[in-house]
Design an enzyme around this catalytic site. Structure first.
Site: not given
Length: 460
Positions: A114, A117, A299
């Site tokens: 993640s 991102k 997230s």
């Protein structure tokens, strides 16, 4: 650290906690592919002031550089933690000059999970602009008595139940869109319509070829469509996703329209809105800068995939997984930050993504630069150590580091990453990326090891 600087730091941290706490009643469900999900978000509104710098920038760049020898010794020892496995990379940079303060495997591509991102969010802000909004509209259809619900790629569009759970920022709601539509139709003397839906803004598959088959059934992400309610959740606050978010949103809209006194005379039909069709009603999302903050703090996989597709549209690419990846790469190239970044999606769920620690730390430095205020929502959105987002439950045994670190987490099976920034004890703003993608089983051990690495940097 002088007393006055410490007081200012604590004050900023407490203010940020208040802002984050305002949005605490959010939905969850990021990476259910691991043993425990990273929390995910829901929506937020523009009027509430946002801290765009945050405590770690309080004295950024003003202090002396940390001693390289001491920093290297302490980090090298911490990187040897067996909980991180056999594939580990690290980079620590001076945010002001970009100088490498520490590197170990810093140029090797590692699965970012993640922390991808961060890449998507930087591209979204740089390409779309901070104040852009995502619109869901209702327009006239090709034939009399027909209207079309047109998806604008806003996954934060909320049902009444989901909207009631959220404080900041207020999302656009389907109920508001239905109410505005009914009012406009009645004003035109129309009380019966046929409702079609248009989700053709996006192209290509709804799930990435590089994703594991279980991501959608487990609730990690919804099928990616341009028309989506509550991020495709079957029920607000739950992780389960519907098989066809577009069709489910259409059904919910029809129901709300009926409650507003408009009779709907047909079932769901997917159809393109006529070119130049007259708009009947619309609702707009919160601005992109708040969407980015949400995507990072909690997230949010669904929102990150949507942002990648909007970058693709703005950059003239197909609004697909491939188009989004190509467009994000093009934006990073304009920023001079594309080297070492290779992604296949916007959320980081793809195990094929590869980013080098040095590239990730460099990108965080770009986002924190005083010369790029348009990217400072990246800083505002990063979770705070021991206080907010996906770092709210971490740093339990490192309380001296609470509030001193902002970083994005990343977690997939066998992967743990952490990338962000901190102001050192001497008052120097530094950025870092610690990444491991061969992590042995053992819930929480790798995360704790990454937290210790970040704490070492903060104390340097």
């Amino acid at each position: 650290m002088r007393r006055d600087r410490w007081v200012a730091l604590v004050t900023l941290v407490l203010l940020q906690i208040f802002v984050v706490a305002a949005g605490a009643h959010l939905l969850t469900g990021d990476a259910l592919v691991r043993r425990e999900p990273e929390p995910v978000a829901s929506a937020k509104p523009p009027p509430v002031p946002v801290i765009t710098a945050g405590p770690v920038l309080a004295a950024g760049g003003n202090g002396p550089l940390p001693a390289k020898g001491t920093l290297a010794q302490r980090l090298t020892k911490a990187l040897g933690d067996p909980a991180l496995g056999g594939s580990v990379g690290a980079a620590v940079l001076d945010a002001q000059s970009g100088a490498v303060l520490f590197g170990s495997g810093a140029g090797e591509g590692i699965t970012p999970a993640s922390t991808t991102k961060v890449v998507t969010s930087v591209a979204a802000l740089a390409s779309l602009g901070s104040d852009a909004r995502l619109s869901t509209r209702v327009v006239r259809g090709a034939s009399p008595g027909t209207i079309v619900l047109v998806g604008g790629g806003d996954p934060t569009l909320a049902s009444p139940r989901a909207a009631a759970r959220q404080v900041h920022p207020r999302p656009a709601t389907l109920a508001t869109l239905a109410s505005r539509t009914a009012r406009a139709l009645k004003a035109a003397g129309t009380t019966r319509v046929t409702v079609a839906y248009d989700d053709f803004l996006y192209t290509g598959p709804r799930t990435a070829a590089t994703w594991k088959p279980g991501y959608v059934p487990e609730g990690s992400v919804a099928p990616v469509t341009a028309l989506m309610l509550d991020e495709g959740r079957a029920s607000p606050g739950q992780s389960g996703r519907v098989a066809d978010p577009s069709r489910a949103t259409h059904a919910a809209f029809v129901s709300l329209l009926s409650r507003n006194g408009i009779k709907v005379s047909s079932s769901a039909r997917r159809s393109r809105a006529p070119a130049g069709a007259r708009e009947i009603a619309r609702v707009d999302s919160a601005p992109v800068y708040t969407l980015v903050e949400r995507a990072l703090t909690l997230s949010d996989n669904d929102l990150s995939e949507a942002l990648a597709r909007h970058v693709a549209i703005k950059e003239g690419k197909p609004a697909s997984f491939d188009g989004g990846a190509a467009a994000v790469g093009a934006v990073l190239a304009r920023l001079g930050a594309a080297e070492g970044v290779r992604v296949f999606d916007g959320s980081g769920l793809s195990p094929r993504n590869r980013i080098t620690p040095q590239a990730l730390a460099r990108l965080v430095a770009v986002a924190a630069s005083p010369d790029r205020p348009d990217l400072h929502a990246i800083v505002a959105g990063m979770p705070i150590s021991g206080f907010s987002g996906t770092l709210g439950h971490r740093f339990d045994r490192l309380r001296s580091a609470h509030g001193l670190i902002r970083a994005k987490t990343g977690t997939l099976d066998g992967v743990n990453t952490l990338a962000g920034m901190t102001t050192t004890r001497g008052g120097r703003l530094v950025t870092f990326a610690f990444m491991a993608d061969d992590v042995p089983p053992g819930w929480g051990k790798a995360e704790a090891a990454l937290d210790r690495l970040a704490a070492v940097v903060a104390s340097g």
